[in-house]
Design an enzyme around this catalytic site. Structure first.
Site, PDB file in Angstrom:
ATOM      1  N   ASP A  95      -0.025   1.207   6.838  1.00 27.43           N
ATOM      2  CA  ASP A  95       0.783   1.749   5.896  1.00 27.43           C
ATOM      3  C   ASP A  95       1.000   1.025   5.183  1.00 27.43           C
ATOM      4  O   ASP A  95       0.481  -0.482   5.405  1.00 27.43           O
ATOM      5  CB  ASP A  95       1.730   2.576   5.670  1.00 27.43           C
ATOM      6  N   SER A 149       0.397  11.516   0.374  1.00 31.15           N
ATOM      7  CA  SER A 149       0.793  10.370   1.152  1.00 31.15           C
ATOM      8  C   SER A 149       1.787  10.845   2.012  1.00 31.15           C
ATOM      9  O   SER A 149       2.689  11.159   3.055  1.00 31.15           O
ATOM     10  CB  SER A 149       1.799  10.200  -0.038  1.00 31.15           C
ATOM     11  N   HIS A 173       6.719   2.383   0.380  1.00 31.15           N
ATOM     12  CA  HIS A 173       5.959   3.791   1.484  1.00 31.15           C
ATOM     13  C   HIS A 173       5.377   3.900   2.194  1.00 31.15           C
ATOM     14  O   HIS A 173       6.192   4.690   2.835  1.00 31.15           O
ATOM     15  CB  HIS A 173       4.562   3.352   0.569  1.00 31.15           C
TER      16      HIS A 173
END
EC number: 3.4.21.-
Length: 399
Positions: A159, A345, A190
């Site tokens: 990520d 996600s 994120h």
């Protein structure tokens, strides 16, 4: 192809002419292609010495083209840990066509930009995901789980990086590798958010799993296919060196246009002994058109809402294996912050966490996890989409 004597013409069938590799071109108007950047995948079974010789030849060809056509960096990354030998780099069109015509090459395709699959940000929204995956009926906020909680399982967060010092991770998170820049921290948030969902102390599913940060995306949440391939290769090599293949999970909350090499390396990682939870994507379309969601052997995850419907942004289709909560999901952010995000996600790390949880609790191997998750799941999703499962993630708590 001719030979000196007709007496040896039979050799033509035994040893046919070497085949050139396939040149896969981007569709007209594609906006995610990185200019002059390519991924080269070698024929299966090529030896390490032949692979090295080929790279030396490619570097030589690139040096010649630089004198004629300007600066191209040539080979920049190589990989082989998953069993797929290949490399990426920047080449003149003339050079890459020569590389594609080399008999050692299986195919060449453009390198592309890949992005995170988060969608919407909303602060201070309530949480429901953990309660939803541990209760057969909606509305219960209690998260019910076995105390093993993923102990002994390692989850790779591929990520934007992870804030490994965040107290949510209780010292269980370590930095693995950085395949995009020189900043060994989560510049976006994120990756920290997804890690909080799959293994955080408060927000996480597998609360005792080990976490490894694999940074492949930048502060804007973008990266290249080649960089992600390198990150996946690093995970397989790390798991092999640490003897945890079969006891490892990878979360891929990212995706882009369908790419053959991307899918191939994801499949190879799964075959090597890592369970891959993959976001289906947020374009509201068939996930068969995206990578790595369309790869064989991965567990592809679409996003559901608190009302057990498909989130309107979520991709769907026959490649989807399972639904998981992905709308309005709170988790941690760098610098001791918290944030609420929506997207596939956010759905994928719920599945990564349950995968780790079941591996620790039931002793199943990585290759058994996705089917086990599908068998335990509940038929709850209304309007899941064309040719799409209606099964919602459930951890088998018994409630």
């Amino acid at each position: 192809m001719g030979f000196l004597s007709s007496a040896i013409l039979l050799l033509i069938t035994a040893f046919p002419a070497a085949q050139a590799g396939e040149m896969i071109n981007a569709a007209a108007g594609a906006t995610d292609v990185i200019p002059d950047s390519y991924i080269v995948v070698m024929n299966e079974g090529i030896s390490e010495s032949d692979f090295e010789s080929h790279r030396t030849w490619a570097t030589s060809m690139n040096s010649k083209s630089r004198k004629r056509a300007g600066a191209f960096s040539g080979v920049s990354r190589t990989w082989s840990a998953t069993g797929m030998k290949g490399y990426s780099g920047s080449f003149a069109r003339e050079t890459i066509e020569q590389i594609a015509n080399n008999s050692a090459v299986a195919y060449v395709e453009p390198d592309r930009m890949v992005n995170i699959t988060a969608f919407v940000t909303q602060r201070n929204a309530p949480s429901y995901g953990l309660g939803r995956i541990s209760n057969k009926r909606p509305g219960n906020r209690d998260y019910i789980f076995d105390e093993s909680a993923g102990r002994g399982i390692t989850i790779y967060g591929v990520d934007t990086g992870i804030d490994i010092r965040h107290p949510e991770f209780e010292g269980r998170a370590t930095w693995g590798t950085n395949e995009i820049n020189d900043v060994n921290q989560d510049e976006n948030g994120h990756g920290t958010h997804t890690a909080g969902t799959f293994a955080g102390r408060n927000f996480g599913v597998a609360k005792r799993a080990n976490i490894v940060a694999v940074k492949v995306l930048n502060a804007e949440g973008s990266g290249s296919t080649s960089g992600i391939i390198s990150g996946i290769n690093w995970c397989v090599d790390h798991a092999r060196r640490n003897n945890i293949l079969g006891r490892a999970v990878m979360n891929l909350s990212l995706g882009g246009t369908g790419a053959r090499a991307f899918n191939q390396v994801a499949t190879n990682a799964a075959n090597a002994g890592i369970f891959l939870a993959v976001a289906a994507g947020n374009d509201g379309e068939d996930a068969a058109n995206t990578s790595p969601a369309s790869a064989r052997g991965v567990c592809t995850v679409s996003a559901s809402t608190e009302r057990d419907t498909r989130a309107d942004f979520s991709n769907f289709g026959s490649v989807v294996d399972i639904y998981a909560p992905g709308d309005q999901i709170p988790s941690v952010f760098p610098n001791n912050a918290r944030r609420v995000l929506s997207g596939t996600s956010m759905a994928a790390p719920h599945v990564a966490g349950v995968g780790a949880y079941l591996m620790a609790l039931e002793g199943i191997s990585s290759g058994q996890v996705c089917n086990r998750i599908k068998r335990l799941s509940q038929p709850r999703i209304r309007n899941p989409g064309r040719d799409t499962t209606n099964r919602l993630l459930y951890n088998n708590s018994g409630v």
